[in-house]
Enzyme design. Structure first.
Site, mmCIF file in Angstrom:
data_model
loop_
_atom_site.group_PDB
_atom_site.id
_atom_site.type_symbol
_atom_site.label_atom_id
_atom_site.label_comp_id
_atom_site.label_asym_id
_atom_site.label_seq_id
_atom_site.Cartn_x
_atom_site.Cartn_y
_atom_site.Cartn_z
ATOM 1 N N ALA A 66 0.867 -1.167 0.000
ATOM 2 C CA ALA A 66 0.000 0.000 0.000
ATOM 3 C C ALA A 66 0.907 1.220 0.000
ATOM 4 O O ALA A 66 2.046 1.157 0.476
ATOM 5 C CB ALA A 66 -0.892 -0.023 1.222
ATOM 6 N N GLU A 134 4.425 -4.803 7.522
ATOM 7 C CA GLU A 134 3.601 -3.811 8.193
ATOM 8 C C GLU A 134 3.997 -3.518 9.631
ATOM 9 O O GLU A 134 3.984 -2.366 10.061
ATOM 10 C CB GLU A 134 2.112 -4.225 8.160
HETATM 11 N N1 DAK Z 1 4.536 3.220 -0.800
HETATM 12 C C1 DAK Z 1 4.914 4.395 -1.396
HETATM 13 N N2 DAK Z 1 6.048 4.526 -2.098
HETATM 14 C C2 DAK Z 1 6.867 3.480 -2.207
HETATM 15 C C3 DAK Z 1 6.547 2.235 -1.621
HETATM 16 C C4 DAK Z 1 5.325 2.114 -0.888
HETATM 17 N N3 DAK Z 1 4.902 0.999 -0.349
HETATM 18 N N4 DAK Z 1 7.556 1.389 -1.891
HETATM 19 C C5 DAK Z 1 8.446 2.075 -2.616
HETATM 20 N N5 DAK Z 1 8.044 3.331 -2.814
HETATM 21 C C6 DAK Z 1 8.704 4.400 -3.540
HETATM 22 C C7 DAK Z 1 9.885 4.961 -2.734
HETATM 23 O O1 DAK Z 1 9.462 5.917 -1.827
HETATM 24 C C8 DAK Z 1 10.738 5.562 -3.851
HETATM 25 O O2 DAK Z 1 10.182 6.797 -4.224
HETATM 26 P P1 DAK Z 1 11.136 8.087 -4.550
HETATM 27 O O3 DAK Z 1 11.925 8.306 -3.317
HETATM 28 O O4 DAK Z 1 11.975 7.635 -5.718
HETATM 29 O O5 DAK Z 1 10.175 9.188 -4.879
HETATM 30 C C9 DAK Z 1 10.514 4.601 -5.003
HETATM 31 O O6 DAK Z 1 9.315 3.886 -4.709
HETATM 32 C C10 DAK Z 1 11.641 3.587 -5.143
HETATM 33 O O7 DAK Z 1 11.807 2.966 -3.888
HETATM 34 P P2 DAK Z 1 13.234 2.841 -3.178
HETATM 35 O O8 DAK Z 1 14.133 3.976 -3.557
HETATM 36 O O9 DAK Z 1 12.999 2.628 -1.729
HETATM 37 O O10 DAK Z 1 13.797 1.534 -3.871
HETATM 38 P P3 DAK Z 1 14.822 0.472 -3.248
HETATM 39 O O11 DAK Z 1 15.207 -0.435 -4.369
HETATM 40 O O12 DAK Z 1 15.910 1.150 -2.483
HETATM 41 O O13 DAK Z 1 13.969 -0.350 -2.163
HETATM 42 C C11 DAK Z 1 11.995 -1.510 -1.374
HETATM 43 C C12 DAK Z 1 12.862 -1.130 -2.596
HETATM 44 C C13 DAK Z 1 10.748 -2.242 -1.912
HETATM 45 C C14 DAK Z 1 12.783 -2.491 -0.478
HETATM 46 C C15 DAK Z 1 11.638 -0.246 -0.587
HETATM 47 O O14 DAK Z 1 11.103 0.710 -1.497
HETATM 48 C C16 DAK Z 1 10.641 -0.501 0.480
HETATM 49 O O15 DAK Z 1 10.967 -1.028 1.557
HETATM 50 N N6 DAK Z 1 9.382 -0.094 0.225
HETATM 51 C C17 DAK Z 1 8.297 -0.202 1.199
HETATM 52 C C18 DAK Z 1 7.857 -1.638 1.320
HETATM 53 C C19 DAK Z 1 6.781 -1.776 2.365
HETATM 54 O O16 DAK Z 1 7.013 -1.501 3.542
HETATM 55 N N7 DAK Z 1 5.644 -2.201 1.903
HETATM 56 C C20 DAK Z 1 4.516 -2.405 2.767
HETATM 57 C C21 DAK Z 1 3.713 -1.154 2.726
HETATM 58 S S1 DAK Z 1 2.513 -1.189 4.024
HETATM 59 C C22 DAK Z 1 -4.430 -1.150 6.239
HETATM 60 C C23 DAK Z 1 -4.444 -0.934 4.890
HETATM 61 C C24 DAK Z 1 -3.386 -1.310 4.150
HETATM 62 C C25 DAK Z 1 -2.273 -1.889 4.720
HETATM 63 C C26 DAK Z 1 -2.254 -2.066 6.079
HETATM 64 C C27 DAK Z 1 -3.319 -1.711 6.848
HETATM 65 N N8 DAK Z 1 -5.508 -0.753 7.015
HETATM 66 C C28 DAK Z 1 -6.277 0.383 6.612
HETATM 67 C C29 DAK Z 1 -5.847 -1.451 8.202
HETATM 68 C C30 DAK Z 1 -1.153 -2.224 3.916
HETATM 69 C C31 DAK Z 1 0.077 -1.865 4.264
HETATM 70 C C32 DAK Z 1 1.208 -1.990 3.390
HETATM 71 O O17 DAK Z 1 1.216 -2.557 2.327
#
Ligand code: DAK
Length: 260
Positions: A66, A134
């Site tokens: 997300a 998360e």
């Molecule tokens: N959201 C927004 N932007 C993201 C993103 C994300 N999940 N993942 C990556 N990006 C963006 C980065 O901010 C970056 O943007 P700029 O800085 O270039 O503008 C671009 O994508 C490239 O990312 P990185 O520079 O970080 O690339 P790397 O190769 O260094 O790293 C990575 C890749 C996938 C390891 C890293 O980007 C990362 O850790 N991303 C976040 C992964 C993550 O934590 N995903 C889970 C998200 S939380 C709920 C509703 C929904 C949810 C939960 C509860 N309720 C309402 C109850 C769901 C939650 C999730 O999915």
């Protein structure tokens, strides 16, 4: 229909839905989820389409979760609405009569792992990475991760992934049964299309009834689920494909299914 955050392509009876925000690693914000709702409805209602393949645009991510920037300042009410929207869209994918395959080409984290899990099964490239990060953000998974992950990989492994937020690679995902096979990035789409082709050559209604029997049966006890199976098995005998499939076997020829 044209979409801003998605690419929808059609090839014969196949639809390909790519989440298309490569600059944000295909992260899901509200607009993307709303578009997905429309796209899934379009695919569901398209009589030409019999199978959907979901993947991510670009060569780095399936869906990196997300959209954290979008979620950062949500109120509790907005957070609940966002979670409900994601659950609704993923529920539509899971419940769609037509088979849905996830072609996981890169990061499938958080909502991305949850998107892959609501598909019927997952095929990964060697570049795929899976996880539910998360708790590292101070939240729980909100698009079904706490429920689908244990059903797919078992309680212990799901809890370890959920509590540690560890990211696993494609070979580990294969080992724990989260994906069915792992191929090179270059081979991913052809491999998925090959599986899709093998499904499309079978009795269409029989495949759909099989999906319904598994999905509905998994939500209930074994006695009720056996009744569901028996009902759907019986329903097959109202189809032309059942007659053709069995006649072809007896006549020692390849069946010519019509999907009726
Ligand atoms: N959201 C927004 N932007 C993201 C993103 C994300 N999940 N993942 C990556 N990006 C963006 C980065 O901010 C970056 O943007 P700029 O800085 O270039 O503008 C671009 O994508 C490239 O990312 P990185 O520079 O970080 O690339 P790397 O190769 O260094 O790293 C990575 C890749 C996938 C390891 C890293 O980007 C990362 O850790 N991303 C976040 C992964 C993550 O934590 N995903 C889970 C998200 S939380 C709920 C509703 C929904 C949810 C939960 C509860 N309720 C309402 C109850 C769901 C939650 C999730 O999915």
């Amino acid at each position: 229909m044209a979409y801003e955050n998605l690419l929808l392509e059609k090839e014969g009876n196949l639809a390909f839905l790519y989440v298309n925000r490569p600059k944000a690693l295909n992260a899901l914000n509200k607009d993307t989820l709303l578009e997905m709702k429309d796209a899934i409805t379009e695919i569901k209602n398209d009589p030409e389409i019999d199978l959907l393949i979901i993947s991510g645009a670009g060569d780095k991510a399936f869906v990196a979760g997300a959209d954290i920037a979008f979620m950062q300042n949500l109120t509790a009410v907005e957070g609940r609405e966002f979670g409900a929207l994601g659950q609704e869209v993923f529920g539509m994918i899971e419940a769609m009569e037509k088979p849905v395959i996830a072609a996981v080409n890169g990061f499938a984290l958080g909502g991305g792992c949850e998107l892959a899990m609501c598909c019927d099964f997952r095929i990964a490239s060697t570049k795929a990475k899976f996880g539910q990060p998360e708790v590292g953000l101070g939240i729980t998974p909100g698009f079904g991760g706490t429920q689908r992950l244990p059903r797919l990989v078992g309680l212990g492994m799901a809890k370890q992934m959920l509590y540690t937020a560890d990211v696993i690679d494609a070979s580990e995902a294969l080992r724990i049964g989260l994906v069915n096979s792992v191929v090179t990035p270059e081979d991913l789409m052809n491999h998925v299309k090959d599986i899709a082709g093998r499904i499309l050559r079978k009795g269409k209604m029989a495949v759909r009834f099989s999906k319904a029997a598994v999905n509905e049966g998994m939500q209930t006890d074994i006695n009720r689920s056996m009744t569901i199976e028996a009902d759907l098995f019986g329903l097959c005998f109202s189809t032309e494909d059942q007659k053709e499939g069995m006649s072809a076997f007896i006549e020692k020829r390849t069946p010519q299914f019509t999907g009726k």
